[in-house]
Every structure is written in structure tokens, then in C-alpha cells.
Design a protein around this motif. Structure first.
Motif, mmCIF file in Angstrom:
data_model
loop_
_atom_site.group_PDB
_atom_site.id
_atom_site.type_symbol
_atom_site.label_atom_id
_atom_site.label_comp_id
_atom_site.label_asym_id
_atom_site.label_seq_id
_atom_site.Cartn_x
_atom_site.Cartn_y
_atom_site.Cartn_z
ATOM 1 N N UNK A 19 17.959 27.896 85.492
ATOM 2 C CA UNK A 19 19.394 27.572 85.385
ATOM 3 C C UNK A 19 19.769 26.537 86.437
ATOM 4 N N UNK A 20 19.419 26.790 87.687
ATOM 5 C CA UNK A 20 19.774 25.890 88.786
ATOM 6 C C UNK A 20 19.195 24.493 88.589
ATOM 7 N N UNK A 21 17.950 24.421 88.192
ATOM 8 C CA UNK A 21 17.311 23.118 87.987
ATOM 9 C C UNK A 21 17.985 22.344 86.866
ATOM 10 N N UNK A 75 38.540 25.619 78.663
ATOM 11 C CA UNK A 75 38.249 27.020 78.362
ATOM 12 C C UNK A 75 36.929 27.462 78.992
ATOM 13 N N UNK A 76 35.987 26.531 79.118
ATOM 14 C CA UNK A 76 34.688 26.830 79.719
ATOM 15 C C UNK A 76 34.854 27.430 81.113
ATOM 16 N N UNK A 77 35.780 26.884 81.890
ATOM 17 C CA UNK A 77 35.981 27.296 83.279
ATOM 18 C C UNK A 77 36.970 28.460 83.299
ATOM 19 N N UNK A 87 37.655 26.391 89.770
ATOM 20 C CA UNK A 87 37.420 27.146 88.537
ATOM 21 C C UNK A 87 35.924 27.113 88.251
ATOM 22 N N UNK A 88 35.428 28.193 87.641
ATOM 23 C CA UNK A 88 33.986 28.372 87.499
ATOM 24 C C UNK A 88 33.599 28.951 86.155
ATOM 25 N N UNK A 89 32.283 28.889 85.928
ATOM 26 C CA UNK A 89 31.650 29.567 84.804
ATOM 27 C C UNK A 89 30.355 30.170 85.341
ATOM 28 N N UNK A 96 22.378 29.498 77.848
ATOM 29 C CA UNK A 96 23.846 29.531 77.812
ATOM 30 C C UNK A 96 24.469 28.192 78.208
ATOM 31 N N UNK A 97 23.686 27.320 78.801
ATOM 32 C CA UNK A 97 24.194 26.039 79.295
ATOM 33 C C UNK A 97 24.436 25.093 78.131
ATOM 34 N N UNK A 98 25.689 24.630 78.012
ATOM 35 C CA UNK A 98 26.044 23.627 77.018
ATOM 36 C C UNK A 98 26.256 22.316 77.778
#
Length: 131
Positions: A19-21, A75-77, A87-89, A96-98
Motif C-alpha cells: 500500500x505504502x509503495x 467523498x473519498x476523503x 481529511x483522510x482515507x 482498495x487504491x483507486x
């Protein structure tokens, strides 16, 4: 990607590392004029010394945070800070990453900014510097 951010990513579990990469890759590709570094123990990207976006490992998953994200009307955040304009996700799997959603937020992050760089100088008063 800076070596210190690569090191941060590598220190995560296999799933979180993925995810991080992926997040770092998307951010680097779309904020090419930003400076990135480990700040308060997490990867953060800055424009003109103002923090724009970063991510961190938290109990709920990997948190991708935009410092001025409340003003993006995305809406994502869906996780909003209580005190400032962040604001976060959260992500728990790379699937899950779009990328398009993140790219859209990164474009907004260049145009819509609150002045975190001078927050201490202004004694906690946060003002919008780009609209």
C-alpha cells in the motif's frame, strides 16, 4: 522516491508495504515539484515548505491524509480532522487504491491550500493561501 521513504515503506508488513509503495509512487508521479521527506516519523510531501499529503500506519490501516482535504469536497476523503482542515482515507489492501481518485485529490492539493507552514508563527490560526 527518497531512500528514507523507501526505508519507511520497507519497515511495514508485506501488505502495508505494498500500500505504502503504491501511494508513494502515485504521489511522486503527480506531485513532481514537491519535496518529500520523513516528517514526524511519516512520509510527507511539501509544496513550498507547506505539507500537502502524507501517509502513516494507524490501527485502522494505512492513512492517506491531505492537509487541506476538507476543502476538496471529495467523498473519498471521509475521515475529517477535528481541529484543522485535514481529511483522510484508510487502506487495508492495495486493491482498495483507486489511482484516479488520488490523482484528482493531488490536483486539488496544488490549487487548494491552507497555510500549515506558518501555523506556529500565527499562534495556531490557520488561513487559506490558495483557493
Amino acid at each position: 522516491m527518497s531512500s528514507e521513504i523507501q526505508q519507511y515503506n520497507s519497515s511495514q508488513t508485506e501488505s502495508d508495504h505494498e500500500i505504502c509503495s503504491r501511494l508513494a509512487e502515485i504521489i511522486d508521479e503527480n506531485l513532481s515539484n514537491a519535496e518529500s521527506k520523513i516528517w514526524h516519523a511519516h512520509p510527507v510531501w511539501f509544496l513550498e515548505e507547506n505539507p500537502i499529503v502524507g501517509y502513516s500506519k494507524q490501527k485502522k490501516g494505512i492513512r492517506l491524509m491531505f492537509w487541506s482535504g476538507k476543502s476538496f469536497n471529495e467523498d473519498l476523503l471521509n475521515v475529517h480532522g477535528e481541529k484543522f482542515q485535514d481529511a483522510s482515507v484508510f487502506y487495508n489492501d492495495a486493491s482498495e487504491i483507486n489511482e484516479e481518485d488520488i490523482k484528482r485529490c493531488l490536483k486539488k492539493s496544488e490549487k487548494i491550500q491552507w497555510d500549515y507552514k506558518n501555523l506556529i508563527k500565527r499562534k495556531g490560526e490557520l488561513i487559506q493561501i490558495k483557493i
